[in-house]
Design a protein around this motif. Structure first.
Motif, short mmCIF file in Angstrom:
data_model
loop_
_atom_site.label_atom_id
_atom_site.label_comp_id
_atom_site.label_asym_id
_atom_site.label_seq_id
_atom_site.Cartn_x
_atom_site.Cartn_y
_atom_site.Cartn_z
N LEU A 4 0.83 -1.20 0.00
CA LEU A 4 0.00 0.00 0.00
C LEU A 4 0.87 1.25 0.00
O LEU A 4 0.59 2.21 -0.73
N GLU A 5 1.94 1.24 0.77
CA GLU A 5 2.84 2.40 0.83
C GLU A 5 3.43 2.72 -0.55
O GLU A 5 3.44 3.87 -0.98
N ARG A 6 3.89 1.69 -1.27
CA ARG A 6 4.44 1.91 -2.60
C ARG A 6 3.35 2.35 -3.57
O ARG A 6 3.60 3.19 -4.44
N ALA A 7 2.16 1.77 -3.46
CA ALA A 7 1.05 2.16 -4.35
C ALA A 7 0.72 3.63 -4.18
O ALA A 7 0.53 4.36 -5.16
N LEU A 8 0.65 4.09 -2.94
CA LEU A 8 0.36 5.51 -2.69
C LEU A 8 1.46 6.40 -3.24
O LEU A 8 1.20 7.47 -3.78
N SER A 9 2.71 5.95 -3.12
CA SER A 9 3.84 6.71 -3.66
C SER A 9 3.75 6.79 -5.19
O SER A 9 4.00 7.84 -5.78
N ILE A 10 3.38 5.69 -5.83
CA ILE A 10 3.23 5.68 -7.29
C ILE A 10 2.11 6.62 -7.72
O ILE A 10 2.26 7.38 -8.67
N LEU A 11 1.01 6.59 -7.01
CA LEU A 11 -0.10 7.50 -7.35
C LEU A 11 0.31 8.96 -7.18
O LEU A 11 -0.09 9.82 -7.95
N ARG A 12 1.13 9.23 -6.17
CA ARG A 12 1.56 10.60 -5.89
C ARG A 12 2.66 11.06 -6.85
O ARG A 12 2.61 12.14 -7.42
N ASP A 13 3.68 10.19 -7.07
CA ASP A 13 4.89 10.60 -7.80
C ASP A 13 5.06 9.95 -9.17
O ASP A 13 5.97 10.32 -9.91
N GLY A 14 4.24 8.96 -9.47
CA GLY A 14 4.37 8.24 -10.74
C GLY A 14 5.31 7.05 -10.63
O GLY A 14 6.03 6.88 -9.65
N PHE A 15 5.28 6.20 -11.65
CA PHE A 15 6.17 5.04 -11.72
C PHE A 15 7.59 5.50 -12.01
O PHE A 15 7.80 6.55 -12.62
#
Length: 93
Positions: A4-15
């Motif tokens: 979940l932490e990585r998913a939220l980071s991807i949504l915020r900052d992109g892949f």
């Protein structure tokens, strides 16, 4: 799948693109996507608990990024992160 932490980071900052051979004879650069959620036997990190859906308007545009391996029960692509940002919508399922 991811955490979940990585998913939220991807949504915020992109892949972010990864780069390597990934058990192939080709050097690949991009983000691995598949047509279904994968499990630990298929290379997913052990603490993954979150599914991200990456939806493209026209699926055929992924053809050049497909990583074909015989015997795989799923389709997989290595897509540049810039391409995902430009043509896809990402959301937590």
């Amino acid at each position: 799948m991811t955490t979940l932490e990585r998913a939220l980071s991807i949504l915020r900052d992109g892949f972010r693109d990864g780069e390597g051979y990934y058990m192939t004879d080709m050097r690949l650069r991009g983000v691995f996507l598949s047509d279904r959620p994968l499990d630990q036997n298929e290379g997913v990190i052990s603490d993954a608990d979150t599914i991200l859906a990456v939806e493209f308007g026209v699926p055929a545009i992924l053809d050049e990024y497909e990583v074909v391996e015989e015997g795989k029960p799923y389709r997989e692509w290595c897509v540049p992160s810039d391409f995902i940002r430009q043509f896809a919508r990402t959301r937590i399922v």
